[in-house]
Write an enzyme that holds these catalytic residues in place. Structure first.
Site, PDB file in Angstrom:
ATOM      1  N   GLU A 165       7.054 -58.896  -3.233  1.00  0.00           N
ATOM      2  CA  GLU A 165       7.416 -58.766  -1.811  1.00  0.00           C
ATOM      3  C   GLU A 165       8.928 -58.824  -1.603  1.00  0.00           C
ATOM      4  O   GLU A 165       9.439 -59.600  -0.787  1.00  0.00           O
ATOM      5  CB  GLU A 165       6.718 -59.848  -0.983  1.00  0.00           C
ATOM      6  CG  GLU A 165       5.210 -59.672  -0.944  1.00  0.00           C
ATOM      7  CD  GLU A 165       4.503 -60.579   0.045  1.00  0.00           C
ATOM      8  OE1 GLU A 165       5.042 -61.641   0.380  1.00  0.00           O
ATOM      9  OE2 GLU A 165       3.397 -60.213   0.493  1.00  0.00           O
TER      10      GLU A 165
ATOM     11  N   GLU B  60      -2.596 -57.516  -2.991  1.00  0.00           N
ATOM     12  CA  GLU B  60      -2.909 -58.699  -2.175  1.00  0.00           C
ATOM     13  C   GLU B  60      -3.528 -58.231  -0.870  1.00  0.00           C
ATOM     14  O   GLU B  60      -3.062 -57.265  -0.257  1.00  0.00           O
ATOM     15  CB  GLU B  60      -1.650 -59.510  -1.818  1.00  0.00           C
ATOM     16  CG  GLU B  60      -1.078 -60.318  -2.945  1.00  0.00           C
ATOM     17  CD  GLU B  60       0.117 -61.162  -2.535  1.00  0.00           C
ATOM     18  OE1 GLU B  60       0.186 -61.600  -1.372  1.00  0.00           O
ATOM     19  OE2 GLU B  60       0.993 -61.366  -3.389  1.00  0.00           O
TER      20      GLU B  60
HETATM   21  P1  P53 Z   1       0.510 -67.559   2.739  1.00  0.00           P
HETATM   22  C1  P53 Z   1       4.485 -63.457   4.659  1.00  0.00           C
HETATM   23  C2  P53 Z   1       3.912 -62.267   5.069  1.00  0.00           C
HETATM   24  C3  P53 Z   1       3.082 -61.566   4.208  1.00  0.00           C
HETATM   25  C4  P53 Z   1       2.841 -62.057   2.942  1.00  0.00           C
HETATM   26  O1  P53 Z   1       0.693 -66.035   2.375  1.00  0.00           O
HETATM   27  C5  P53 Z   1       3.431 -63.227   2.523  1.00  0.00           C
HETATM   28  C6  P53 Z   1       4.250 -63.937   3.371  1.00  0.00           C
HETATM   29  C7  P53 Z   1       4.879 -65.213   2.932  1.00  0.00           C
HETATM   30  O2  P53 Z   1       4.187 -66.306   3.487  1.00  0.00           O
HETATM   31  O3  P53 Z   1       3.298 -63.720   1.273  1.00  0.00           O
HETATM   32  C8  P53 Z   1       2.337 -63.240   0.365  1.00  0.00           C
HETATM   33  O4  P53 Z   1       0.312 -68.275   1.460  1.00  0.00           O
HETATM   34  C9  P53 Z   1       2.758 -63.743  -0.988  1.00  0.00           C
HETATM   35  C10 P53 Z   1       1.886 -64.833  -1.529  1.00  0.00           C
HETATM   36  C11 P53 Z   1       1.313 -65.630  -0.383  1.00  0.00           C
HETATM   37  C12 P53 Z   1       0.403 -64.706   0.410  1.00  0.00           C
HETATM   38  O5  P53 Z   1       1.102 -63.571   0.868  1.00  0.00           O
HETATM   39  O6  P53 Z   1       1.766 -67.931   3.436  1.00  0.00           O
HETATM   40  O7  P53 Z   1       2.924 -62.726  -1.948  1.00  0.00           O
HETATM   41  O8  P53 Z   1       2.619 -65.595  -2.442  1.00  0.00           O
HETATM   42  O9  P53 Z   1       0.627 -66.769  -0.763  1.00  0.00           O
HETATM   43  C13 P53 Z   1      -0.250 -65.378   1.595  1.00  0.00           C
HETATM   44  O10 P53 Z   1      -0.703 -67.632   3.605  1.00  0.00           O
END
Ligand code: P53
Length: 476
Positions: free
Chosen positions: A176, A374
């Site tokens: 990201e 993801e």
């Molecule tokens: P969490 C922001 C927006 C989209 C994805 O996020 C993001 C974030 C950062 O918070 O992160 C990704 O755990 C990232 C992972 C993360 C996952 O999305 O904040 O690649 O490491 O855990 C989910 O709910």
């Protein structure tokens, strides 16, 4: 016959710092994730000056995958995964980041982990840098503000590529990388780039400089990787939250175009090997005289990615705010709520069709294979008296997204490599550091305060995803 290709990669995604724990074991150094405290929705995680007594650092133990990986991989095999996306903790390989020789114990850990996966026919899909650079590089060099990071990263990449060249085919360089487009908050600059801003600094300029160095480092890594094993598939990793115009007012439309440019130009450089014209003009207009050398520009052209890895959780919407012809985007201020979609408890707007939109956007612009690395739904799970967890909301979210992913393949002809839902085993949230924001099909007994037995158990979604994989996405 299924809509998805026969060798479709069905997996699950995690990142080293969010599940491994063992933060000071096996010779591992302190990473940026190790100095971030626990937060909550609306309560940012604090970044402390080193590891301090008495603070709650959720990543230190995480779910202790470091010691549980054998039983966990067995569960992953039971789930039916044919790939497993994780990252290599940079600090296990180079504890401080600037050593001459790598740490053998760290290298051995990933050899063992990958062997354990391959034993069950699970292919590791590896991110090199996922929010976990060595903290020493922050304190000694200022993180990615410093050009020296390029060499440190390229060396780390080379060591990993050489060591695992026969075990890993799919790689990604920076997770990201475009999160830091939101430079107004402290989280993304620190997790992406190890940057702590000083009072009065021009945050935006520093962000562009750091991103430039990372893009050059990524390009160098792609080139090195292809030399080591021409079969490697090395991708970028983009956080894709499409930004819709709030209305059909042409000004809202143009604002959305401009916002998409500011949030996704990173992909342009990764894929095409050069800066897009709108970005060259923007940097010039802002008067940002960045350190960009002729050699950098050459390097970029030699390190174009093979595929686009991206995360998809939500979409955004934007209104014009009378900014005139520049339509300059400020992520921290310009986004508005979309009245057509619901949001999660953490305010993330749920928009399955936005995934199909995003896939089309990437495909029209780049014509490269896509890999959804993801996607997922962070929610609070309740344990029933009989010990089961009925996470139908998670199934509903994922089902709706997989349907849209399939429509993008069926109707829009999009080349799609695979799908790895995020946090398929509960882990520490990146954004908040919480355990209770859960994404998993596998429950892990641990709470926000760090209490729990760490016992793993299957949620309802486990059986559901197992059947999705078995039917290659036909039975949802
Ligand atoms: P969490 C922001 C927006 C989209 C994805 O996020 C993001 C974030 C950062 O918070 O992160 C990704 O755990 C990232 C992972 C993360 C996952 O999305 O904040 O690649 O490491 O855990 C989910 O709910």
């Amino acid at each position: 016959m299924s809509i998805l290709r026969e060798n479709f990669l069905w997996g699950g995604a995690v990142a080293a710092h969010q599940l491994e724990g063992g933060w000071d074991q096996g010779g591992k150094g302190i990473s940026v994730a190790d100095v971030m405290t626990v937060g909550a929705h609306g309560v940012p995680r604090r970044i402390t000056d080193g590891v301090l007594q008495g603070e709650n650092y959720p990543n230190h133990e995480a779910i202790d995958f470091y010691h549980h990986y054998k039983e966990d991989v067995k569960l992953f095999a039971d789930l039916g995964l044919n790939c497993f996306r994780t990252s290599i903790a940079w600090t296990r390989i180079f504890p401080n980041g600037d050593e001459v020789e790598p740490n053998e114990e760290g290298l051995q850990f990933y050899d063992d982990l990958f062997d354990e996966c391959l034993k069950y026919g699970i292919e590791p899909v590896i991110t090199l840098s996922h929010f976990e650079m060595p903290y020493h590089l922050v304190t000694e060099y200022g993180g990615w503000r410093n050009r020296k990071m390029i060499d440190f990263f390229a060396k780390f990449a080379r060591v990993c590529f050489e060591r695992y060249k026969d075990k890993v085919t799919y790689w990604m360089t920076f997770n990201e990388i475009n999160n830091q487009a939101n430079y107004a908050e402290d989280f993304a600059p620190f997790t992406n780039s190890g940057i702590k801003y000083q009072e009065g600094e021009d945050r935006e300029k520093i962000m562009y400089q750091a991103a430039h160095y990372e893009l050059v480092a990524s390009a160098q890594a792609v080139k090195i990787g292809h030399e080591i094993n021409p079969d490697f598939q090395i991708g970028c990793m983009i956080a894709m939250c499409p930004i819709y115009p709030y209305s059909c007012d042409p000004k809202d439309m143009m604002m959305s175009v401009s916002a998409m440019q500011k949030r996704y130009w990173f992909t342009d450089v990764h894929v095409r090997g050069h800066y897009p014209s709108f970005m060259e003009n923007y940097l010039a207009r802002k008067g940002f005289d960045l350190d960009i050398t002729e050699q950098d520009l050459t390097d970029l052209t030699h390190g174009c990615v093979d595929y686009i890895g991206f995360s998809y959780y939500m979409s955004f919407a934007i209104k014009d705010h009378d900014k005139g012809p520049a339509f300059d985007y400020d992520e921290s201020q310009d986004l508005v709520k979309n009245p057509y979609v619901e949001a999660s408890d953490w305010g993330w707007q749920i928009d399955p069709l936005g995934l199909r939109y995003a896939m089309n956007w990437f495909n029209e612009r780049y014509e490269l294979p896509l890999f959804i690395v993801e996607n997922g739904f962070g929610a609070i799970d309740e344990i029933e008296p009989d010990g089961t967890i009925n996470d139908q909301y998670r199934i509903d979210y994922l089902k709706a997204h997989i349907e849209m992913m399939k429509e993008a393949v069926e109707f829009d002809g999009i080349p799609l490599i695979g799908y790895t839902p995020w946090g398929f085993i509960d882990l520490v949230s990146a954004g908040t550091g919480e355990m209770k924001k859960r994404y998993g099909f596998i429950y892990v007994d641990k709470d926000n305060e760090g209490q729990g037995t760490l016992k793993r158990s299957k949620k309802k979604s486990f059986d559901w995803y197992q059947q999705v994989i078995k039917s290659n996405g036909e039975e949802l």
